[in-house]
Design an enzyme around this catalytic site. Structure first.
Site, PDB file in Angstrom:
ATOM      1  N   ASP A 423       0.856  -1.189   0.000  1.00 22.62           N
ATOM      2  CA  ASP A 423       0.000   0.000   0.000  1.00 22.62           C
ATOM      3  C   ASP A 423       0.900   1.251   0.000  1.00 22.62           C
ATOM      4  OD1 ASP A 423      -1.684   2.123   0.679  1.00 22.62           O
ATOM      5  OD2 ASP A 423      -2.909   0.894   2.030  1.00 22.62           O
ATOM      6  N   HIS A 424       0.823   2.000  -1.096  1.00 22.85           N
ATOM      7  CA  HIS A 424       1.746   3.137  -1.253  1.00 22.85           C
ATOM      8  C   HIS A 424       1.405   4.298  -0.319  1.00 22.85           C
ATOM      9  CE1 HIS A 424       5.026   5.124  -3.010  1.00 22.85           C
ATOM     10  NE2 HIS A 424       4.865   4.778  -4.271  1.00 22.85           N
ATOM     11  N   ARG A 425       0.251   4.223   0.350  1.00 19.36           N
ATOM     12  CA  ARG A 425      -0.059   5.278   1.325  1.00 19.36           C
ATOM     13  C   ARG A 425       0.776   5.092   2.578  1.00 19.36           C
ATOM     14  NH1 ARG A 425      -6.331   4.115   1.807  1.00 19.36           N
ATOM     15  NH2 ARG A 425      -5.389   2.069   1.963  1.00 19.36           N
TER      16      ARG A 425
END
Ligand code: CAO
Length: 451
Positions: A423-425
Site C-alpha cells: 500500500d503506497h499510502r
C-alpha cells in the site's frame, strides 16, 4: 399515563423540526422523541421514562419551551433499558430499535446544547468539527443546508463512515431525516446485493466513477450457455477483493530468492518427520521469513486508521487457501512464537478446515500480513491483492532451477519467484525493495532469522 416534557433548554422557545416517534412505539429511557432546532444548534429531547407512546401532543413546526408536554406514555415500570423493552415486545408491536448508546449521546447533546444556547456562543462550524471526523470536516462545505441533520442522524452517518452530503434531505429546510438516511443506506445495500448477484459489482461503482456501465450481453445469441450462481464465499471475497483493489493505491515489486539450501533442509526435515505424518512445505518457511521481515520493517505490520498508522506488536500471518467454494484466508496466530514444525502442522489443519468449509470466523481474523502461495500449482509472478486492512501481501509462485552466475560459472540454483504488493499510502518503493531483499536473504540463508 405519563407526560414527557421538554427539559431545561435555556429559557427559549424553539421549533420542532423532527418527530422521531409515533403512537404505538415502544420507547426506552433516553430514546429520542423529537428534534428541536434553534438558529444555532439542534438537539433531541429524550424520553425520561420507558413505555408505549399513547399520544403525540405536538406537531412538526410547533415551537416549544421548557415544561411543554411532548408525548403521553403508558409507563412500563419494569422496563429500564432499550434491550429489555425489545425483549418484551411482541412481533406485532411497532418498535424503535435505537441503541442505548445513541440515547445516551442525545442526553449529552441536550446538556451541551442547552449550555450553548444559554450562552449563545454556539457556532455551527464547531458543531460540525466536533461531530464529524477531521478528514471529512476539512473538506466539508459548512453551509448547513447541505447536511442539516439531528445529532442521532449525524452519529449514525458517522458510525457508517457516510458523508451526509451524499444524502438528500426531505425534511424542513432540506433537513436529512432518520428516514432519509435509512432509505439511502437501504438503496446502497440493494444496489450492492443486486450487483453481487449479477456478478457486476463494477456496474454501480463504475457509474460512481463516471465510467461506462458494465456491458449487458445476451450471450445465448452466440451459443449455448448455462448460468451458475456464485458461491457465498466467491460473493464475499469478490466484494472484498474489488474494494481493496480499487481503494488501495498498490504497487507490486518482484524478487527472486535462492532457496536451494532451504529446499535441501526441507527435504531433510520431511524425511525426519515422515513417520509422524508431518509434512513440511515451503509455506511454513515463508511464514517464518515473513515474521522476520515484519520485525525488521514494522511499517509492514500495520493498518491505516484515519490519519494514524496502527503498528501491531503481534505477528499473525494469513495464507490464501484455494477451496472448492473459493478463496479463504486462514490466519496463523502468534506465528513468531511457533517453530517450523508447529507452523506446518497448524497450516495443514487450517487448510483442511478451509477445504471442508469448516473454518470458524475467528480463524480468519486478526491477520497482520498475508501470503499467497501458488507454488504447488505453477506460474512465475503475479500481482496479489492486498488483504485490507493489512498493508502488504507476499505472493510466491513455483520455484524452478535457473542458471545463476556465481562469478565464475553458471550454477543451477532453485529460484523462488516472489511478488510483494504494498500500500503506497503507508510504504514507499525503497522500503518495499528493502523488505523484499531482506525476505529473499532470509530464505536464501535461514540462519539470518536468528540474527
Ligand atoms: N515451488 C515449488 N514447489 C512448491 C512450492 C513452490 N513455491 N510450494 C509448494 N510446492 C510443492 C510442495 O512442496 C508440494 O510438493 P510435494 O507434494 O511433492 O511435496 C506441492 O507443491 C503441493 O504443495 P501444496 O500447495 O499442497 O502445499 P503448500 O503448503 O505449498 O500450500 C495451500 C498449501 C493451502 C496454500 C495451497 O494448497 C493452496 O491453496 N494454494 C493456493 C493459494 C491461492 O489460491 N492463492 C491465490 C490467491 S489470489 O487468488
Amino acid at each position: 399515563m405519563r407526560e414527557i416534557k421538554v427539559p431545561d433548554i435555556g429559557g427559549i422557545r424553539v421549533p420542532i423540526i423532527e418527530l422521531l416517534v409515533k403512537v404505538g412505539d415502544s420507547v426506552a429511557i433516553d430514546t429520542p422523541l423529537i428534534t428541536l432546532e434553534s438558529d444555532k444548534a439542534s438537539m433531541e429531547v429524550p424520553s425520561t421514562h420507558a413505555g408505549i407512546i399513547k399520544e403525540i401532543l405536538v406537531k412538526l413546526g410547533d415551537t416549544v419551551q421548557e415544561g411543554d408536554a411532548v408525548v403521553k406514555l403508558e409507563e412500563a415500570q419494569s422496563i429500564q433499558t432499550t434491550q429489555t423493552v425489545q425483549a418484551q415486545q411482541t412481533p406485532a408491536t411497532p418498535t424503535i430499535s435505537k441503541p442505548v448508546e445513541i440515547a445516551v449521546t442525545s442526553t449529552q447533546t441536550v446538556a451541551q446544547n442547552t449550555k450553548s444556547l444559554q450562552t449563545n456562543t454556539f457556532n455551527l462550524a464547531n458543531t460540525v468539527n466536533n461531530t464529524l471526523p477531521a478528514d471529512i470536516t476539512s473538506s466539508v462545505n459548512l453551509d448547513d443546508t447541505i447536511y442539516h441533520a439531528s445529532p442521532s442522524v449525524r452519529k449514525l452517518a458517522r458510525e457508517l463512515g457516510l458523508h451526509l452530503k451524499r444524502v438528500t434531505g426531505t425534511g424542513l429546510k432540506n433537513r436529512i431525516t432518520d428516514e432519509d438516511l435509512k432509505s439511502f443506506i437501504k438503496q446502497a445495500l440493494q444496489t450492492g446485493s443486486n450487483n453481487s448477484t449479477n456478478n457486476s459489482t463494477a456496474q454501480a461503482n463504475t457509474s460512481l466513477a463516471g465510467l461506462l456501465p458494465w456491458p449487458e450481453v445476451d450471450f445465448s445469441k452466440f451459443g449455448q450457455t448455462q448460468s451458475k450462481p456464485l458461491s457465498r464465499i466467491k460473493k464475499l471475497s469478490g466484494a472484498n477483493l474489488h474494494r481493496n483493489w480499487v481503494m488501495i493505491p498498490h504497487v507490486t515489486n518482484h524478487e527472486q530468492a535462492d532457496i536451494t539450501e532451504l529446499e535441501k533442509f526441507r527435504v531433510q526435515l520431511n524425511k525426519e518427520y515422515e513417520k509422524q505424518g508431518i509434512k513440511i512445505t515451503m509455506l511454513a518457511f515463508l511464514i517464518k521469513a515473513a515474521v522476520a521481515a515484519l520485525k525488521q520493517f514494522p511499517n509492514f505490520n500495520s493498518s491505516l486508521q484515519g490519519d494514524d498508522l496502527v503498528l501491531k506488536q503481534y505477528f499473525n500471518i494469513g495464507f490464501a487457501a484455494d477451496t472448492p467454494n473459493g478463496l479463504v484466508v486462514p490466519v496463523i496466530k502468534q506465528a513468531d512464537q511457533k517453530g517450523i514444525v508447529e507452523l506446518a502442522q497448524e497450516m495443514a489443519e487450517l487448510a483442511k478446515l478451509a477445504r471442508d468449509g469448516k473454518l470458524k470466523p475467528d480463524q480468519m481474523q486478526g491477520g497482520c500480513f498475508s501470503i499467497s502461495s501458488l507454488g504447488g500449482i505453477g506460474g512465475t509472478y503475479f500481482t496479489p491483492i492486498i488483504n485490507a486492512p493489512e498493508v502488504a501481501i507476499m505472493g510466491v509462485c513455483k520455484a524452478s532451477y535457473q542458471p545463476i552466475y556465481n562469478g565464475k560459472d553458471f550454477e543451477a540454483r532453485l529460484i523462488l519467484p516472489m511478488s510483494l504488493s504494498w500500500d503506497h499510502r503507508v510504504i514507499d518503493g525503497a522500503e518495499a525493495a528493502r523488505f523484499n531483499t531482506y525476505f529473499a536473504q532470509v530464505l536464501a540463508d535461514f540462519r539470518r532469522i536468528t540474527l
